[in-house]
Design an enzyme around this catalytic site. Structure first.
Site, PDB file in Angstrom:
ATOM      1  N   ALA A   1       3.199   1.611   2.829  1.00 46.78           N
ATOM      2  CA  ALA A   1       4.394   0.779   2.686  1.00 46.78           C
ATOM      3  C   ALA A   1       5.430   1.484   1.811  1.00 46.78           C
ATOM      4  CB  ALA A   1       4.037  -0.578   2.092  1.00 46.78           C
TER       5      ALA A   1
ATOM      6  N   CYS B   1       0.838  -1.195   0.000  1.00 51.07           N
ATOM      7  CA  CYS B   1       0.000   0.000   0.000  1.00 51.07           C
ATOM      8  C   CYS B   1       0.876   1.251   0.000  1.00 51.07           C
ATOM      9  CB  CYS B   1      -0.922   0.001   1.205  1.00 51.07           C
ATOM     10  SG  CYS B   1      -0.047   0.133   2.783  1.00 51.07           S
TER      11      CYS B   1
ATOM     12  N   ARG C   1      13.135  -4.840   5.937  1.00 49.79           N
ATOM     13  CA  ARG C   1      13.727  -4.521   4.647  1.00 49.79           C
ATOM     14  C   ARG C   1      15.248  -4.541   4.653  1.00 49.79           C
ATOM     15  NH1 ARG C   1      13.579  -0.048   1.464  1.00 49.79           N
ATOM     16  NH2 ARG C   1      13.434  -0.689  -0.690  1.00 49.79           N
TER      17      ARG C   1
ATOM     18  N   HIS D   1       5.538   6.151  -2.822  1.00 54.33           N
ATOM     19  CA  HIS D   1       6.846   6.728  -3.156  1.00 54.33           C
ATOM     20  C   HIS D   1       6.674   8.170  -3.580  1.00 54.33           C
ATOM     21  CE1 HIS D   1       7.685   2.351  -4.596  1.00 54.33           C
ATOM     22  NE2 HIS D   1       7.946   2.454  -3.308  1.00 54.33           N
TER      23      HIS D   1
HETATM   24  S1  SF4 Z   1      -1.040  -1.689   5.969  1.00 58.54           S
HETATM   25 FE1  SF4 Z   1      -2.056  -0.070   7.151  1.00 58.54          FE
HETATM   26  S2  SF4 Z   1      -1.869   1.766   5.850  1.00 58.54           S
HETATM   27 FE2  SF4 Z   1      -1.500  -0.024   4.529  1.00 58.54          FE
HETATM   28  S3  SF4 Z   1      -3.513  -0.520   3.623  1.00 58.54           S
HETATM   29 FE3  SF4 Z   1      -3.250  -1.763   5.499  1.00 58.54          FE
HETATM   30  S4  SF4 Z   1      -4.262  -0.536   7.106  1.00 58.54           S
HETATM   31 FE4  SF4 Z   1      -3.864   0.832   5.397  1.00 58.54          FE
END
Ligand code: SF4
Lengths: 497, 74
Positions: free
Chosen positions: A65, A62, A96, A195
Site C-alpha cells: 500500500a 501494508c 486516493r 514508502h
Molecule cells: S494487501 Fe496484498 S500485498 Fe498487502 S498485505 Fe494484503 S496480500 Fe499482502
C-alpha cells in the site's frame, strides 16, 4: 470539552488501558502519552514504528500500500502493475483521489488497475512467465506509456519469483524502464516501509537516468516532493511557488511524470511536504547531488506564510520580494475566510488520527480558525515525526501511536471533541455517536486543502461538518438514559417476535 | 557494521541517520574532529554509540559511511 490537566490525561490513559491483559497493557502503554513540551526527544515519552499488537484492531496498511498506493501510484504516465492476486490492487484502486491531467487509458493510467491476477498455478509454478507476457501485452495495448513498475504483492516474495530478471529483459526489449519493486505486504510493520522501499527503487532504477545530460537550468529551479495532489493539493501549492518566481521542475508524485522524476537531480532545492514518505530520497539527493531539502507546510495561512518565507530565504532578494508579494496578495482573501468562519468555529475542539504527516501539519490550519487540537496520533509515524509533533501540540494534550479501534473510541467518548479528523474506517463509528468526522486522508471527496485556495475550502468543509444541524438531533449513546433505552429495546424485540 | 549517514545541520552540528532503521538523531560528541583525523567514537543524543574508522575530514556532508555499533540505545 475543556482542556484536561496532565493528571487527568494520564488517568484517562490508565483507565482505557485497564481492559487489556497485562502484557498487552504494558505494550500499549508505551504508545500513549500526555504531551510534554519540555521533552526534547519523543522516544522518552512515546514509542512508535513497532509491530501492532496481535488481536487489536489497527488501521495500518501494508508495504505494498505504501509503495503502490502512495509513492508510485500517482506517477501518471507509467503503468503500475499490482503483481500477484487481484484483490490488493482492485480494493485500493483509485481510492486516493490523486488528481491528474491526461487521457486515462491513452497517455495516463492513474485510476486504472493493472494486475497479473495470480491463480493457483502461478503460485505453484511461479509467475515470471506471466509477468513477461503481461509486459508485452501492455506494450501492445498501451503504446504511449512511459514505463512500468512491478509492485510485488505478498506471494511474490513467498514463492521467490525473480522479477528483477524479467524486468531487465522486458526493459531491453521495449526500450522503456521497468522497475521491479520488492514491496511485498509482509515487509515491515506498516505502509511506512513501503514508502522507503519505493524511494529506494526510484533511487536505484530511475533517478540517475539523465545524469550528465544537458538541461537548461535557472537559478530558481525547485521540485515539490511528497505532495500527492489529493483533490488538487499540489496544484494549489505549485501556483504559489510559481507566483513568487520559482520554477517547479517536478512534482512528486501527484500529477507527476517519469520525466519529471528523472529531471529532479537538476534542481537547486527540494521542497518536501510529506516528510514521512519521501525524506529518504531527499536525503539521497542531498548526498549524491548536493541538493538541499526543506520541509514546508502549506496548511493554513499562518504556516503558509512561514513556509513561503523560509523557502524564499534560500534564494535571492527577487524571490524574497516575490514571497512577500504573494503573502500580501492573499492576505485579504484569508482575512475574509477567517472573518466568516472563525466566529462559527471559535473554541471548538478537534481530535486527529491520520497517517504520517497530517496529525501535526494541519494543527496550524485549525488554530487559524480558532479551533483547538486536543489529541493527535499517527498510524505509522517514527520517532522523528513525534519529535516534530511535541512542539506543535499543547502541553498535556493526548498523543496516541497506532491507536487501536477500542482506544480511539474510548478516548473520543471521554474527551468529546466537536470534530474528529480521521479516515473512512473511523467515520461512521463516530458519526453514529453524534460526532462529526472529516476524512483527513482523502479530504472527504473535497479538496484541495493545501495552499491559500485550499484553506478557503478547508474552512468551509470544517464549518459544514460541525455546524450541520443533524448532530443536535442525535443522542450519543453515553447521553442516553438507561431507562429510556429499555422500552425501545423491548419494543424492537416485540416487533421481531 | 551498519551503513550510516552523517550530515551537518543548519547550525553546523553533526547529525546522524541510520537508513536501515530510519533513525534520525543528533551527534552530541565525536572523538576526533580535526582536518586530518575525523571520526572515532560518536555518541548520539539517544545514548547510543557508534564507531567510525578515523579518517580525514570528509570534503562534503552529508556522507554515507560504515560504522560499528558499540552500544545502541533502547
Ligand atoms: S494487501 Fe496484498 S500485498 Fe498487502 S498485505 Fe494484503 S496480500 Fe499482502
Amino acid at each position: 470539552m475543556s482542556e484536561l490537566t496532565r493528571e487527568e490525561t494520564e488517568a484517562l490513559i490508565q483507565e482505557v488501558l485497564e481492559v487489556y491483559p497485562e502484557k498487552a497493557r504494558k505494550d500499549r502503554a508505551k504508545h500513549l502519552a500526555a504531551n510534554d513540551q519540555s521533552v526534547e526527544q519523543s522516544k522518552k515519552c512515546i514509542t512508535s514504528n513497532r509491530k501492532s499488537l496481535p488481536g487489536v484492531m489497527t488501521v495500518r496498511g501494508c508495504a505494498y500500500a505504501g509503495s503502490k498506493g502512495v509513492v508510485w501510484g500517482p506517477i501518471k504516465d507509467m503503468i503500475h502493475v499490482s503483481h500477484g492476486p487481484i484483490g490488493c490492487g482492485q480494493y485500493s484502486r483509485a481510492g486516493r483521489r490523486n488528481y491528474y491531467v491526461g487521457t486515462t487509458g491513452v497517455d495516463t493510467f492513474g485510476t486504472m488497475n493493472f494486475t497479473s491476477d495470480f491463480q493457483e498455478k502461478d503460485i505453484v509454478f511461479g509467475g515470471d512467465k506471466k509477468l513477461a507476457k503481461l509486459i508485452a501485452e501492455i506494450e501492445m495495448l498501451f503504446p504511449l506509456h512511459k514505463g512500468i513498475s512491478v509492485q510485488s504483492e505478498c506471494p511474490i516474495g513467498l514463492i521467490g519469483d525473480d522479477i528483477e530478471a524479467v524486468a531487465k529483459k522486458g526493459a531491453k526489449e521495449m526500450d522503456k524502464p521497468i522497475v521491479p519493486v520488492r514491496c511485498e505486504g509482509f515487509r515491515g510493520v506498516s505502509q511506512s516501509l513501503g514508502h522507503h522501499i519505493a524511494n529506494d527503487s526510484i533511487r536505484d532504477w530511475v533517478l540517475d537516468k539523465r545524469d550528465g545530460q544537458a538541461f537548461e537550468a535557472t537559478p530558481y529551479d525547485v521540485s515539490i516532493i511528497g505532495d500527492y495532489n489529493i483533490g488538487g493539493d499540489a496544484w494549489a501549492s505549485r501556483i504559489l511557488l510559481e507566483e513568487m518566481g520559482l520554477r517547479v521542475v517536478s512534482q512528486w508524485s501527484g500529477d507527476g511524470t517519469l520525466a519529471e522524476i528523472e529531471k529532479t537531480p537538476k534542481v537547486k532545492l527540494n521542497l518536501l511536504h510529506c516528510y514521512r514518505s519521501m525524506n529518504y530520497i531527499s536525503r539521497h539527493m542531498e548526498e549524491k547531488y548536493g541538493i538541499p531539502w526543506l520541509e514546508y507546510n502549506f496548511f493554513g495561512p499562518t504556516k503558509i506564510a512561514e513556509s513561503l518565507r523560509a523557502i524564499a530565504a534560500q534564494f535571492d532578494d527577487h524571490i524574497k520580494e516575490g514571497a512577500e508579494r504573494v503573502i500580501a496578495k492573499y492576505q485579504p482573501m484569508m482575512e475574509a475566510v477567517i472573518a466568516k468562519y472563525k466566529p462559527r468555529l471559535q473554541g471548538k475542539t478537534v481530535m486527529l488520527y491520520v497517517g504520517g504527516l497530517r496529525p501535526r501539519h494541519v494543527i496550524g490550519a485549525y488554530e487559524d480558525l480558532g479551533m483547538q487540537v486536543i489529541g493527535t496520533g499517527y498510524e505509522f509515524a517514527h520517532n522523528d515525526d513525534y519529535d516534530r509533533t511535541i512542539k506543535e501540540m499543547g502541553n498535556a494534550t493526548l498523543l496516541y501511536d497506532d491507536a487501536t479501534g477500542f482506544e480511539l473510541e474510548e478516548f473520543i467518548k471521554r474527551m468529546k471533541p466537536d470534530l474528529v479528523g480521521s479516515g473512512i474506517k473511523e467515520k461512521y463509528v463516530f458519526q453514529k455517536m453524534g460526532i462529526p468526522l472529516r476524512q483527513m486522508h482523502s479530504w472527504d471527496y473535497s479538496g484541495p486543502y493545501h495552499g491559500y485556495d485550499g484553506f478557503a475550502i478547508f474552512a468551509r468543509d470544517m464549518d459544514m461538518a460541525i455546524s450541520n444541524p443533524c448532530w443536535s438531533k442525535q443522542t450519543p449513546p453515553w447521553k442516553k438514559q438507561p431507562e429510556a433505552l429499555e422500552p425501545t429495546e423491548e419494543g424492537d424485540l416485540k416487533k421481531v417476535a | 557494521m551498519a551503513n550510516i549517514m552523517v550530515g551537518k545541520t543548519a547550525v553546523g552540528a553533526y547529525s546522524f541517520y541510520l537508513p536501515k532503521r530510519d533513525l534520525e538523531d543528533a551527534i552530541v560528541s565525536m572523538e576526533y574532529d580535526s582536518a586530518d583525523k575525523w571520526g572515532g567514537e560518536i555518541r548520539l543524543n539517544n545514548g547510543g554509540t557508534y564507531y567510525i574508522e578515523p579518517q580525514a575530514l570528509p570534503a562534503r556532508f552529508p556522507i554515507s559511511l560504515r560504522a560499528r555499533r558499540l552500544d545502541a540505545a533502547e
